[in-house]
Motif scaffolding. Structure first.
Motif, PDB file in Angstrom:
ATOM      1  N   PHE A   1       0.832  -1.204   0.000  1.00  0.00           N
ATOM      2  CA  PHE A   1       0.000   0.000   0.000  1.00  0.00           C
ATOM      3  C   PHE A   1       0.865   1.251   0.000  1.00  0.00           C
ATOM      4  CE2 PHE A   1      -2.344   3.313   2.308  1.00  0.00           C
ATOM      5  CZ  PHE A   1      -3.428   3.441   1.456  1.00  0.00           C
ATOM      6  N   LEU A   2       1.917   1.262   0.813  1.00  0.00           N
ATOM      7  CA  LEU A   2       2.796   2.426   0.892  1.00  0.00           C
ATOM      8  C   LEU A   2       3.532   2.651  -0.423  1.00  0.00           C
ATOM      9  CD1 LEU A   2       4.232   4.584   2.734  1.00  0.00           C
ATOM     10  CD2 LEU A   2       6.040   2.900   2.874  1.00  0.00           C
ATOM     11  N   PHE A   3       4.071   1.593  -1.009  1.00  0.00           N
ATOM     12  CA  PHE A   3       4.830   1.739  -2.241  1.00  0.00           C
ATOM     13  C   PHE A   3       3.943   2.103  -3.429  1.00  0.00           C
ATOM     14  CE2 PHE A   3       8.087  -1.235  -0.224  1.00  0.00           C
ATOM     15  CZ  PHE A   3       8.843  -0.162   0.241  1.00  0.00           C
ATOM     16  N   LEU A   4       2.649   1.847  -3.333  1.00  0.00           N
ATOM     17  CA  LEU A   4       1.732   2.269  -4.388  1.00  0.00           C
ATOM     18  C   LEU A   4       1.238   3.695  -4.198  1.00  0.00           C
ATOM     19  CD1 LEU A   4      -0.465  -0.914  -4.920  1.00  0.00           C
ATOM     20  CD2 LEU A   4       1.251   0.022  -6.458  1.00  0.00           C
ATOM     21  N   THR A   5       1.000   4.099  -2.977  1.00  0.00           N
ATOM     22  CA  THR A   5       0.395   5.413  -2.748  1.00  0.00           C
ATOM     23  C   THR A   5       1.397   6.556  -2.644  1.00  0.00           C
ATOM     24  OG1 THR A   5       0.343   5.007  -0.368  1.00  0.00           O
ATOM     25  CG2 THR A   5      -1.644   4.471  -1.623  1.00  0.00           C
ATOM     26  N   ALA A   6       2.613   6.300  -2.176  1.00  0.00           N
ATOM     27  CA  ALA A   6       3.588   7.392  -2.005  1.00  0.00           C
ATOM     28  C   ALA A   6       3.961   8.045  -3.338  1.00  0.00           C
ATOM     29  CB  ALA A   6       4.811   6.893  -1.259  1.00  0.00           C
ATOM     30  N   PRO A   7       4.274   7.300  -4.392  1.00  0.00           N
ATOM     31  CA  PRO A   7       4.597   7.973  -5.653  1.00  0.00           C
ATOM     32  C   PRO A   7       3.412   8.716  -6.269  1.00  0.00           C
ATOM     33  CG  PRO A   7       5.337   5.697  -5.715  1.00  0.00           C
ATOM     34  CD  PRO A   7       4.525   5.859  -4.484  1.00  0.00           C
ATOM     35  N   ILE A   8       2.228   8.177  -6.086  1.00  0.00           N
ATOM     36  CA  ILE A   8       1.046   8.833  -6.647  1.00  0.00           C
ATOM     37  C   ILE A   8       0.783  10.150  -5.937  1.00  0.00           C
ATOM     38  CG2 ILE A   8      -1.461   8.631  -6.934  1.00  0.00           C
ATOM     39  CD1 ILE A   8      -0.968   5.581  -7.255  1.00  0.00           C
ATOM     40  N   SER A   9       0.866  10.158  -4.612  1.00  0.00           N
ATOM     41  CA  SER A   9       0.649  11.406  -3.881  1.00  0.00           C
ATOM     42  C   SER A   9       1.747  12.415  -4.173  1.00  0.00           C
ATOM     43  CB  SER A   9       0.540  11.137  -2.387  1.00  0.00           C
ATOM     44  OG  SER A   9       1.739  10.576  -1.897  1.00  0.00           O
ATOM     45  N   ALA A  10       2.995  11.970  -4.329  1.00  0.00           N
ATOM     46  CA  ALA A  10       4.083  12.886  -4.673  1.00  0.00           C
ATOM     47  C   ALA A  10       3.871  13.492  -6.058  1.00  0.00           C
ATOM     48  CB  ALA A  10       5.418  12.157  -4.610  1.00  0.00           C
ATOM     49  N   HIS A  11       3.394  12.671  -6.986  1.00  0.00           N
ATOM     50  CA  HIS A  11       3.121  13.176  -8.334  1.00  0.00           C
ATOM     51  C   HIS A  11       2.022  14.238  -8.311  1.00  0.00           C
ATOM     52  CE1 HIS A  11       2.667  13.141 -12.678  1.00  0.00           C
ATOM     53  NE2 HIS A  11       1.377  12.945 -12.514  1.00  0.00           N
ATOM     54  N   LEU A  12       0.973  13.986  -7.553  1.00  0.00           N
ATOM     55  CA  LEU A  12      -0.118  14.966  -7.461  1.00  0.00           C
ATOM     56  C   LEU A  12       0.335  16.251  -6.783  1.00  0.00           C
ATOM     57  CD1 LEU A  12      -3.120  12.636  -6.597  1.00  0.00           C
ATOM     58  CD2 LEU A  12      -2.664  13.819  -8.745  1.00  0.00           C
ATOM     59  N   LEU A  13       1.170  16.144  -5.752  1.00  0.00           N
ATOM     60  CA  LEU A  13       1.692  17.345  -5.108  1.00  0.00           C
ATOM     61  C   LEU A  13       2.600  18.129  -6.050  1.00  0.00           C
ATOM     62  CD1 LEU A  13       2.474  15.995  -1.540  1.00  0.00           C
ATOM     63  CD2 LEU A  13       0.879  17.818  -2.117  1.00  0.00           C
ATOM     64  N   ALA A  14       3.433  17.428  -6.824  1.00  0.00           N
ATOM     65  CA  ALA A  14       4.312  18.112  -7.776  1.00  0.00           C
ATOM     66  C   ALA A  14       3.497  18.824  -8.863  1.00  0.00           C
ATOM     67  CB  ALA A  14       5.276  17.117  -8.397  1.00  0.00           C
ATOM     68  N   LYS A  15       2.451  18.168  -9.357  1.00  0.00           N
ATOM     69  CA  LYS A  15       1.607  18.819 -10.358  1.00  0.00           C
ATOM     70  C   LYS A  15       0.904  20.044  -9.782  1.00  0.00           C
ATOM     71  CE  LYS A  15      -0.537  16.872 -13.593  1.00  0.00           C
ATOM     72  NZ  LYS A  15      -1.265  16.123 -14.604  1.00  0.00           N
ATOM     73  N   ALA A  16       0.477  19.963  -8.531  1.00  0.00           N
ATOM     74  CA  ALA A  16      -0.153  21.122  -7.897  1.00  0.00           C
ATOM     75  C   ALA A  16       0.853  22.259  -7.741  1.00  0.00           C
ATOM     76  CB  ALA A  16      -0.727  20.733  -6.538  1.00  0.00           C
ATOM     77  N   GLY A  17       2.098  21.918  -7.373  1.00  0.00           N
ATOM     78  CA  GLY A  17       3.137  22.939  -7.255  1.00  0.00           C
ATOM     79  C   GLY A  17       3.445  23.593  -8.583  1.00  0.00           C
ATOM     80  N   LEU A  18       3.457  22.814  -9.673  1.00  0.00           N
ATOM     81  CA  LEU A  18       3.670  23.389 -11.001  1.00  0.00           C
ATOM     82  C   LEU A  18       2.493  24.252 -11.423  1.00  0.00           C
ATOM     83  CD1 LEU A  18       5.249  20.381 -12.924  1.00  0.00           C
ATOM     84  CD2 LEU A  18       6.365  22.514 -12.270  1.00  0.00           C
TER      85      LEU A  18
END
Length: 120
Positions: free
Chosen positions: A78-95
């Motif tokens: 669960f952690l290895f699936l959700t951590a990259p997805i949440s990081a990607h969404l945060l990076a897109k929000a920052g951009l």
């Protein structure tokens, strides 16, 4: 309290210390890095590895003392699936919000033509 064999004790201790070290380095990176994108990088990589190490130590402990344990494996998946997805969404929000970057952070948006696959 059950006594563990020495090999299991050392292996469990190794994974827990390794995981704690990665988590600590990720937390330091979150504290010390200069801008949002750099701060996002440290916890997503190091803390994921840190939790993975602690989960491996926990799996070994419960497998040696009791029966084989899969609860920790489900947590790790669960952690290895959700951590990259949440990081990607945060990076897109920052951009999208065009957050201010440090002068040392490479901004690939300034010259997008040099990063394309198209032949000029």
């Amino acid at each position: 309290m059950t006594d563990l064999p020495q090999w299991a004790d050392l292996l469990i201790s190794f994974f827990i210390v390794l995981g704690a070290s990665f988590a600590f380095i990720g937390s330091l990176g979150l504290l010390r890095l200069p801008d949002f994108m750099a701060r996002l990088h440290a916890p997503t990589k190091n803390t994921t590895l840190g939790v993975g190490g602690v989960v491996m130590g926990s799996m070994l402990y419960f497998s040696v003392t009791d029966a084989f344990s899969l609860h920790e494996l489900l947590i790790a998946i669960f952690l290895f699936l959700t951590a990259p997805i949440s990081a990607h969404l945060l990076a897109k929000a920052g951009l999208h919000l065009e957050l201010e970057l440090n002068e040392n952070t490479k901004d690939l948006r300034k010259k997008p033509e040099q990063y394309t696959d198209k032949d000029s």
